[in-house]
Write a protein that holds these residues in place. Structure first.
Motif, short mmCIF file in Angstrom:
data_model
loop_
_atom_site.label_atom_id
_atom_site.label_comp_id
_atom_site.label_asym_id
_atom_site.label_seq_id
_atom_site.Cartn_x
_atom_site.Cartn_y
_atom_site.Cartn_z
N TRP A 158 0.81 -1.21 0.00
CA TRP A 158 0.00 0.00 0.00
C TRP A 158 0.85 1.27 0.00
O TRP A 158 0.40 2.32 -0.45
N SER A 159 2.08 1.17 0.48
CA SER A 159 2.97 2.35 0.43
C SER A 159 3.28 2.70 -1.02
O SER A 159 3.43 3.88 -1.38
N GLU A 160 3.36 1.68 -1.88
CA GLU A 160 3.59 1.95 -3.31
C GLU A 160 2.38 2.65 -3.91
O GLU A 160 2.52 3.59 -4.70
N LEU A 161 1.18 2.20 -3.54
CA LEU A 161 -0.03 2.86 -4.06
C LEU A 161 -0.04 4.34 -3.68
O LEU A 161 -0.30 5.20 -4.53
N LYS A 162 0.26 4.63 -2.43
CA LYS A 162 0.27 6.03 -2.00
C LYS A 162 1.34 6.82 -2.74
O LYS A 162 1.14 7.99 -3.09
N ARG A 163 2.47 6.19 -2.97
CA ARG A 163 3.56 6.88 -3.68
C ARG A 163 3.17 7.18 -5.13
O ARG A 163 3.40 8.28 -5.63
N VAL A 164 2.54 6.22 -5.78
CA VAL A 164 2.14 6.42 -7.18
C VAL A 164 1.04 7.47 -7.27
O VAL A 164 1.05 8.35 -8.14
N ILE A 165 0.06 7.40 -6.37
CA ILE A 165 -1.04 8.37 -6.38
C ILE A 165 -0.52 9.77 -6.15
O ILE A 165 -1.03 10.76 -6.72
#
Length: 332
Positions: free
Chosen positions: A280-287
């Motif tokens: 989920w940290s990747e999702l937040k980073r991409v968003i």
């Protein structure tokens, strides 16, 4: 007394009573699974939520043309080129349907585009990943359009009429796109060892971003509860994610690829597949704009918007000219 949908009448309630009555009518409409239409009264929060969701959906369709569009000139055959060209064209049409639905809520299409370009509105995180091989085109069709189907078919029953009706055609076309992607992968898996390896590599890279397409887990999703209460959405993020996994696992077995999740297994007690936790940290980073292709996607969107200004200006001038001719004809 005139109903809330149809405006006011001489017997309309006093101003201090009007809104509670309208709110009750809105609540009853939602409770009875009926549609809210553009001329109906609706709470401002409902309107804002719809504009945010529909705009993000529209932006995603337009930005989503880019990853596969890069392969139109490099497709390995004329047949594949024609298929891909038609699919990208479909995505453009989906964006236009959705922008039109947003306009029924009082949103301005030009303003929505400016908000996207300025970074004040978002699009789906999935389109910030690269497509280095032609197998990516097939996996996007299988995974990304498959996830879109899971997410969007329930939107055909959304409480807002124009959005729900737009989704009927969108889902029919997305279903075709999903089949087209899977057919491409089946063809490649019957090919050379290099082609099979190419498919597996694309599956490895797209699996986890596809699971993140559905948004954050339910306990970290700030908008889901209210959207479901208003029946804009019909299922939670985690329910849709589970549906996608259960649908995809047997397809992967048929295709002959391995999904890159060591925790993936059938749970007899639950009647569903267990699977691992996305990063989920990747999702937040991409968003937040730090994905592999965020800058490239937005720069291309910005450039296309600027270079298309003359077309919009010409269309507006032509429309104004036609209006003037009609007015002059009526006056004569």
């Amino acid at each position: 007394m005139t109903s809330p949908q149809s405006g006011t009448s001489s017997s309309a309630p006093p101003a201090d009573r009007a809104e509670p009555e309208l709110q009750r009518h809105f609540d009853d409409t939602i409770a009875h699974n009926q549609r809210i239409e553009p001329r109906d009264w609706m709470p401002e929060g409902y309107r804002r939520t719809l504009i945010r969701q529909i705009a993000q959906h529209a932006h995603s369709e337009i930005i989503g043309m880019q990853p596969e569009g890069e392969w139109i000139t490099r497709a390995p055959s004329l047949r594949r080129k024609a298929i891909l060209f038609a699919k990208v064209q479909d995505e453009a049409g989906h964006g236009l349907y959705l922008y039109s639905a947003a306009e029924t809520l009082g949103a301005d299409r030009a303003d929505l585009t400016e908000r996207l370009i300025e970074g004040r509105q978002k699009y789906s995180s999935i389109f910030n990943y690269p497509t280095p091989t032609f197998a990516d085109v097939g996996v996007i069709g299988w995974f990304v359009d498959g996830a879109a189907i899971c997410n969007q078919v329930p939107l055909c029953r959304s409480s807002y009429g124009p959005y729900a009706r737009a989704m009927v055609r969108v889902c029919k076309e997305e279903s075709f796109h999903q089949r087209q992607g899977y057919e491409l992968l089946l063809t490649m898996m019957r090919g050379t060892d290099e082609q099979r390896a190419m498919v597996q590599d694309a599956v490895d890279r797209w699996w986890w971003p596809s699971l993140m397409m559905f948004g954050p887990p339910d306990d970290d999703s700030p908008n889901s509860a209210q959207s479901m209460a208003w029946k804009i959405k019909r299922h939670t993020n985690d329910e849709l994610r589970q549906r996608f996994v259960d649908m995809t696992v047997p397809q992967a077995e048929k295709l002959g690829v391995t999904l890159p999740d060591p925790e993936l297994r059938w749970n007899e007690e639950r009647g569903h597949h267990d699977f691992g936790t996305p990063d989920w940290s990747e999702l937040k980073r991409v968003i937040s704009g730090d994905g592999p292709c965020n800058a490239q996607r937005m720069e291309r969107r910005r450039t296309a918007h600027e270079e298309g200004a003359w077309v919009r200006e010409a269309a507006a001038a032509h429309a104004a000219k036609q209006d003037k001719r009609r007015e002059e004809g009526s006056a004569a």
